[in-house]
Scaffold this active site. Structure first.
Site, short mmCIF file in Angstrom:
data_model
loop_
_atom_site.label_atom_id
_atom_site.label_comp_id
_atom_site.label_asym_id
_atom_site.label_seq_id
_atom_site.Cartn_x
_atom_site.Cartn_y
_atom_site.Cartn_z
N THR A 31 0.82 -1.21 0.00
CA THR A 31 0.00 0.00 0.00
C THR A 31 0.85 1.26 0.00
O THR A 31 1.68 1.43 -0.88
CB THR A 31 -1.00 -0.02 1.17
N THR A 32 0.72 2.12 0.98
CA THR A 32 1.10 3.53 0.83
C THR A 32 2.60 3.80 0.73
O THR A 32 3.39 3.35 1.57
CB THR A 32 0.52 4.31 2.01
#
Length: 258
Positions: A31-32
């Site tokens: 993810t991020t």
């Protein structure tokens, strides 16, 4: 990459044959990823969580890798394909340097990565997208630069800061409020950890600093001296300072952050 395309195209990440399935393919996703420029370089950082649907697949995955001496890649999307793509990208840059006797320009590196992402479009259409963030120090312009991509390989240069992945909307909002043109290296590293903390606060797929398990964001700095990854002690010190400030100011006012 060209050699494999001619002789064994099935070995390229985007050409792997998948068994027939119905519905979406469940695979770990990173993810991020966030990046921030500062006078003299750029910081690229990522959280440590990988998810598979609503399940945490891995708590300590590494998502930020050096591409060469002056650049790095942060991966978001299907973790397995992304790691393969990064390894091939590292090999491409090393091969070019050995053949030409000089490093590819930062612009050239960004373009080459764009081509590799575009070759994965068939996989992306099946839900196995790879959307990295590329950052590096441009030795010709003497400054840090950030490039973001979409699933088709479309490339955009970001000014000041950038984020990708499921928590990117929250991380970008935090960076928008905290970014300044005159950030020091220490302030830039603190800013990216704060942005990841904000993303984890609102996005379940993003992992915040885990003090109990000693799992902290991967933070890297690229300057004229080259690529450097912050040690665990350095990352933990930044993460703990952010957590302490948030305990004092849960809503995170600007004055308490930087």
């Amino acid at each position: 990459m060209d050699f494999l395309s001619d002789h064994q195209p099935e070995l390229l990440p985007g050409n792997k044959k998948l068994p027939p399935v119905q519905g979406a393919i469940e695979a770990p996703h990173g993810t991020t990823i966030v990046a921030v420029t500062f006078p003299g370089g750029v910081v690229l950082a990522g959280d440590r969580r990988a998810t598979m649907g609503n399940v945490i697949a891995q708590r300590d995955i590494e998502k930020v890798f050096p591409a060469d001496e002056y650049s790095a890649v942060g991966i978001a999307g299907t973790a397995g394909l992304a790691v393969e793509m990064v390894k091939l990208f590292q090999l491409e840059l090393e091969h070019f340097e050995k053949v030409e006797g000089a490093q590819l320009s930062l612009e050239g590196k960004a373009n080459r990565l764009s081509t590799m992402i575009r070759s994965n479009l068939a996989m992306a259409m099946q839900g196995l997208a790879v959307v990295p963030l590329f950052a590096g120090y441009d030795v010709d312009r003497e400054k840090g630069r950030i490039f973001s991509y979409d699933v088709t390989g479309g490339r955009s240069e970001e000014q000041g800061y950038a984020a990708t992945g499921s928590g990117s909307i929250f991380a970008r909002g935090a960076m928008k409020k905290l970014f300044r043109e005159d950030l020091s290296e220490a302030e830039a590293t603190t800013l990216v950890v704060q942005a990841l903390y904000d993303a984890a606060d609102d996005d379940s797929a993003t992992g915040g600093p885990d003090v109990a398990r000693r799992i902290y964001p991967i933070v890297t700095v690229i300057t004229e001296d080259g690529f450097r990854r912050l040690s665990e002690n350095e990352s933990s010190e930044i993460a703990r300072s952010v957590l302490e400030r948030r305990l004092e100011h849960p809503d995170g006012p600007r004055a308490a952050l930087l």
